[in-house]
Design a protein around this motif. Structure first.
Motif, PDB file in Angstrom:
ATOM      1  N   LEU A  47     -26.967  30.985  11.983  1.00 25.20           N
ATOM      2  CA  LEU A  47     -25.955  31.924  12.462  1.00 25.20           C
ATOM      3  C   LEU A  47     -25.281  32.641  11.292  1.00 25.20           C
ATOM      4  O   LEU A  47     -25.017  33.852  11.359  1.00 25.20           O
ATOM      5  CB  LEU A  47     -24.921  31.187  13.307  1.00 25.20           C
ATOM      6  N   ALA A  48     -24.974  31.905  10.224  1.00 25.90           N
ATOM      7  CA  ALA A  48     -24.330  32.517   9.054  1.00 25.90           C
ATOM      8  C   ALA A  48     -25.245  33.561   8.413  1.00 25.90           C
ATOM      9  O   ALA A  48     -24.800  34.667   8.051  1.00 25.90           O
ATOM     10  CB  ALA A  48     -23.963  31.441   8.050  1.00 25.90           C
ATOM     11  N   LYS A  49     -26.508  33.229   8.264  1.00 33.25           N
ATOM     12  CA  LYS A  49     -27.467  34.190   7.683  1.00 33.25           C
ATOM     13  C   LYS A  49     -27.586  35.438   8.550  1.00 33.25           C
ATOM     14  O   LYS A  49     -27.657  36.557   8.037  1.00 33.25           O
ATOM     15  CB  LYS A  49     -28.832  33.520   7.526  1.00 33.25           C
ATOM     16  N   ALA A  50     -27.609  35.262   9.854  1.00 36.12           N
ATOM     17  CA  ALA A  50     -27.739  36.396  10.760  1.00 36.12           C
ATOM     18  C   ALA A  50     -26.565  37.359  10.648  1.00 36.12           C
ATOM     19  O   ALA A  50     -26.708  38.560  10.906  1.00 36.12           O
ATOM     20  CB  ALA A  50     -27.877  35.900  12.197  1.00 36.12           C
ATOM     21  N   GLU A  51     -25.398  36.840  10.239  1.00 36.42           N
ATOM     22  CA  GLU A  51     -24.212  37.679  10.071  1.00 36.42           C
ATOM     23  C   GLU A  51     -24.115  38.276   8.668  1.00 36.42           C
ATOM     24  O   GLU A  51     -23.154  38.996   8.366  1.00 36.42           O
ATOM     25  CB  GLU A  51     -22.951  36.874  10.379  1.00 36.42           C
ATOM     26  N   GLY A  52     -25.082  37.961   7.791  1.00 40.99           N
ATOM     27  CA  GLY A  52     -25.111  38.568   6.465  1.00 40.99           C
ATOM     28  C   GLY A  52     -24.605  37.710   5.337  1.00 40.99           C
ATOM     29  O   GLY A  52     -24.545  38.164   4.190  1.00 40.99           O
ATOM     30  N   ALA A  53     -24.240  36.460   5.623  1.00 36.77           N
ATOM     31  CA  ALA A  53     -23.741  35.573   4.569  1.00 36.77           C
ATOM     32  C   ALA A  53     -24.903  34.988   3.771  1.00 36.77           C
ATOM     33  O   ALA A  53     -26.007  34.776   4.306  1.00 36.77           O
ATOM     34  CB  ALA A  53     -22.909  34.453   5.162  1.00 36.77           C
ATOM     35  N   GLU A  54     -24.657  34.729   2.509  1.00 35.17           N
ATOM     36  CA  GLU A  54     -25.580  33.935   1.715  1.00 35.17           C
ATOM     37  C   GLU A  54     -25.334  32.463   2.064  1.00 35.17           C
ATOM     38  O   GLU A  54     -24.188  32.055   2.261  1.00 35.17           O
ATOM     39  CB  GLU A  54     -25.310  34.168   0.224  1.00 35.17           C
ATOM     40  N   VAL A  55     -26.399  31.677   2.141  1.00 35.00           N
ATOM     41  CA  VAL A  55     -26.268  30.259   2.467  1.00 35.00           C
ATOM     42  C   VAL A  55     -26.800  29.426   1.308  1.00 35.00           C
ATOM     43  O   VAL A  55     -27.918  29.643   0.837  1.00 35.00           O
ATOM     44  CB  VAL A  55     -27.007  29.899   3.768  1.00 35.00           C
ATOM     45  N   VAL A  56     -25.974  28.498   0.839  1.00 36.63           N
ATOM     46  CA  VAL A  56     -26.333  27.594  -0.255  1.00 36.63           C
ATOM     47  C   VAL A  56     -26.287  26.178   0.286  1.00 36.63           C
ATOM     48  O   VAL A  56     -25.327  25.797   0.965  1.00 36.63           O
ATOM     49  CB  VAL A  56     -25.362  27.754  -1.448  1.00 36.63           C
ATOM     50  N   GLU A  57     -27.303  25.395  -0.022  1.00 33.08           N
ATOM     51  CA  GLU A  57     -27.330  24.000   0.418  1.00 33.08           C
ATOM     52  C   GLU A  57     -26.587  23.124  -0.589  1.00 33.08           C
ATOM     53  O   GLU A  57     -26.674  23.329  -1.792  1.00 33.08           O
ATOM     54  CB  GLU A  57     -28.774  23.519   0.559  1.00 33.08           C
ATOM     55  N   TYR A  58     -25.879  22.132  -0.045  1.00 29.88           N
ATOM     56  CA  TYR A  58     -25.117  21.213  -0.902  1.00 29.88           C
ATOM     57  C   TYR A  58     -25.325  19.791  -0.413  1.00 29.88           C
ATOM     58  O   TYR A  58     -25.227  19.500   0.784  1.00 29.88           O
ATOM     59  CB  TYR A  58     -23.618  21.543  -0.852  1.00 29.88           C
ATOM     60  N   THR A  59     -25.625  18.899  -1.353  1.00 30.24           N
ATOM     61  CA  THR A  59     -25.714  17.472  -1.054  1.00 30.24           C
ATOM     62  C   THR A  59     -24.886  16.727  -2.090  1.00 30.24           C
ATOM     63  O   THR A  59     -25.119  16.860  -3.295  1.00 30.24           O
ATOM     64  CB  THR A  59     -27.172  16.980  -1.104  1.00 30.24           C
ATOM     65  N   TRP A  60     -23.909  15.967  -1.627  1.00 29.14           N
ATOM     66  CA  TRP A  60     -23.016  15.241  -2.532  1.00 29.14           C
ATOM     67  C   TRP A  60     -23.744  14.077  -3.170  1.00 29.14           C
ATOM     68  O   TRP A  60     -24.486  13.349  -2.502  1.00 29.14           O
ATOM     69  CB  TRP A  60     -21.810  14.748  -1.743  1.00 29.14           C
ATOM     70  N   ASP A  61     -23.514  13.877  -4.474  1.00 30.99           N
ATOM     71  CA  ASP A  61     -24.162  12.781  -5.191  1.00 30.99           C
ATOM     72  C   ASP A  61     -23.297  11.528  -5.279  1.00 30.99           C
ATOM     73  O   ASP A  61     -23.654  10.554  -5.954  1.00 30.99           O
ATOM     74  CB  ASP A  61     -24.592  13.226  -6.589  1.00 30.99           C
ATOM     75  N   GLY A  62     -22.130  11.541  -4.627  1.00 29.88           N
ATOM     76  CA  GLY A  62     -21.265  10.376  -4.613  1.00 29.88           C
ATOM     77  C   GLY A  62     -20.226  10.342  -5.720  1.00 29.88           C
ATOM     78  O   GLY A  62     -19.415   9.416  -5.776  1.00 29.88           O
ATOM     79  N   GLY A  63     -20.218  11.338  -6.595  1.00 30.93           N
ATOM     80  CA  GLY A  63     -19.253  11.364  -7.694  1.00 30.93           C
ATOM     81  C   GLY A  63     -18.517  12.688  -7.755  1.00 30.93           C
ATOM     82  O   GLY A  63     -18.541  13.491  -6.816  1.00 30.93           O
ATOM     83  N   TYR A  64     -17.849  12.897  -8.864  1.00 28.98           N
ATOM     84  CA  TYR A  64     -17.215  14.189  -9.127  1.00 28.98           C
ATOM     85  C   TYR A  64     -18.165  15.049  -9.956  1.00 28.98           C
ATOM     86  O   TYR A  64     -18.951  14.510 -10.736  1.00 28.98           O
ATOM     87  CB  TYR A  64     -15.899  13.983  -9.880  1.00 28.98           C
ATOM     88  N   PRO A  65     -18.114  16.381  -9.747  1.00 24.72           N
ATOM     89  CA  PRO A  65     -17.216  17.138  -8.875  1.00 24.72           C
ATOM     90  C   PRO A  65     -17.590  16.996  -7.408  1.00 24.72           C
ATOM     91  O   PRO A  65     -18.758  16.875  -7.059  1.00 24.72           O
ATOM     92  CB  PRO A  65     -17.406  18.577  -9.333  1.00 24.72           C
ATOM     93  N   LYS A  66     -16.544  17.029  -6.566  1.00 17.69           N
ATOM     94  CA  LYS A  66     -16.780  17.096  -5.127  1.00 17.69           C
ATOM     95  C   LYS A  66     -17.040  18.557  -4.728  1.00 17.69           C
ATOM     96  O   LYS A  66     -17.206  19.426  -5.571  1.00 17.69           O
ATOM     97  CB  LYS A  66     -15.607  16.491  -4.367  1.00 17.69           C
ATOM     98  N   LYS A  67     -17.069  18.803  -3.438  1.00 13.85           N
ATOM     99  CA  LYS A  67     -17.679  20.031  -2.931  1.00 13.85           C
ATOM    100  C   LYS A  67     -17.005  21.318  -3.410  1.00 13.85           C
ATOM    101  O   LYS A  67     -17.687  22.254  -3.855  1.00 13.85           O
ATOM    102  CB  LYS A  67     -17.691  19.996  -1.396  1.00 13.85           C
ATOM    103  N   LYS A  68     -15.689  21.413  -3.329  1.00 14.41           N
ATOM    104  CA  LYS A  68     -15.041  22.675  -3.703  1.00 14.41           C
ATOM    105  C   LYS A  68     -15.106  22.919  -5.200  1.00 14.41           C
ATOM    106  O   LYS A  68     -15.321  24.053  -5.645  1.00 14.41           O
ATOM    107  CB  LYS A  68     -13.595  22.697  -3.190  1.00 14.41           C
ATOM    108  N   GLN A  69     -14.906  21.866  -6.004  1.00 14.90           N
ATOM    109  CA  GLN A  69     -15.035  22.049  -7.444  1.00 14.90           C
ATOM    110  C   GLN A  69     -16.471  22.426  -7.808  1.00 14.90           C
ATOM    111  O   GLN A  69     -16.703  23.263  -8.691  1.00 14.90           O
ATOM    112  CB  GLN A  69     -14.614  20.790  -8.190  1.00 14.90           C
TER     113      GLN A  69
END
Length: 277
Positions: A47-69
């Motif tokens: 749905l995001a791609k269809a609206e023109g957004a770029e999509v990036v995949e994220y998988t947390w590795d259990g440490g820092y940095p967390k998602k926003k950083q």
């Protein structure tokens, strides 16, 4: 119409009910719109791609940095300014106008971050009174960083940074709002806050970590952080002092829900053994 020189970053996981309206609200106004998705099992990415957004995949590795950083360090680093929106948030028209006055008038932007109030929706109704939530949602990535408290063993948050703000100075508060309108049923609010209360309760038993996080909150958050009798104070502040009763049943429901959340934290904290020294 000139686009704002800002990257909108939308961290998501299973936001198909909300993501279309969020992307549509920003796609024509900002230089980049990026959905950073954590293994959604629904149609969020498509749905995001269809609206023109770029999509990036994220998988947390259990440490820092967390998602926003991680986003500050990796996503559209050609643009210094990052505007974080949740998958159920949209900028108001007044906020877009305010940002245009700040970023497109030809002058240097002096603050390192902007704190933005939320227009909060609860159980399908826009709250006009009660507790005001403010987010440091817009930051200059070259002058801002999320704290890294010693809370990786804490339950409740996982890949998300906890309830604290990115560190940035100086920060300026804007007048206009981000509209936080979650279309999911209200049970999802309680499910999220049940997890959040696990994290908050864990902190209550670890005062050194808790104190470090307190310093990364808004002034209002810092004051409330130290207050006693939080469930009663939360209800009295939102429903009486901030006149949440003027929002009718929704105002009462929200004040009770937040008071229950604070009660959960205290109860869970009392249940835990003290942290090992």
């Amino acid at each position: 119409m000139s686009r704002l020189p800002i990257a909108v970053v939308i961290p998501t996981r299973n936001e198909e009910a909300n993501i279309v309206s969020t992307v549509r609200s920003v796609i024509a106004h900002f230089a980049a719109v990026v959905v950073v998705d954590s293994d959604s099992t629904d149609a969020t990415r498509e749905l995001a791609k269809a609206e023109g957004a770029e999509v990036v995949e994220y998988t947390w590795d259990g440490g820092y940095p967390k998602k926003k950083q991680w986003c500050l360090e990796r996503v559209r680093t050609d643009l210094d300014w990052v505007f974080f929106l949740d998958g159920d948030e949209t900028p108001s028209g007044e906020l877009l106008a305010e940002l245009r006055r700040i970023f497109l008038d030809g002058r240097r932007v002096r603050p390192a971050a902007f704190d933005i109030p939320l227009g909060y929706w609860f159980a399908g109704r826009r709250l006009r009174h009660g507790h005001t939530i403010v987010k440091r949602a817009l930051v200059d990535r070259t002058r801002a960083r999320f704290p890294e408290p010693d809370d990786l063993e804490a339950p409740g948050m996982g890949e998300q940074e906890g309830h604290y703000q990115p560190l940035a100075y100086p920060a300026y508060r804007l007048r206009a709002t981000i509209e936080h309108r979650d279309l999911d049923p209200v049970r999802t609010w309680f499910e999220r806050h049940n997890r959040y209360s696990d994290w908050e309760a864990w902190l209550e038993r670890r005062p050194e970590v808790r104190e470090g996080i307190r310093r990364a909150k808004t002034r209002q958050g810092q004051l409330f952080h130290r207050a006693p009798l939080k469930p009663l104070l939360s209800f009295g502040y939102a429903y009486v002092y901030r006149r949440g009763f003027l929002d009718g049943r929704a105002g009462l429901d929200y004040a009770l829900a937040m008071s229950f959340y604070r009660w959960q934290i205290g109860l869970k904290a009392r249940e835990q053994p003290p942290a090992a020294s």
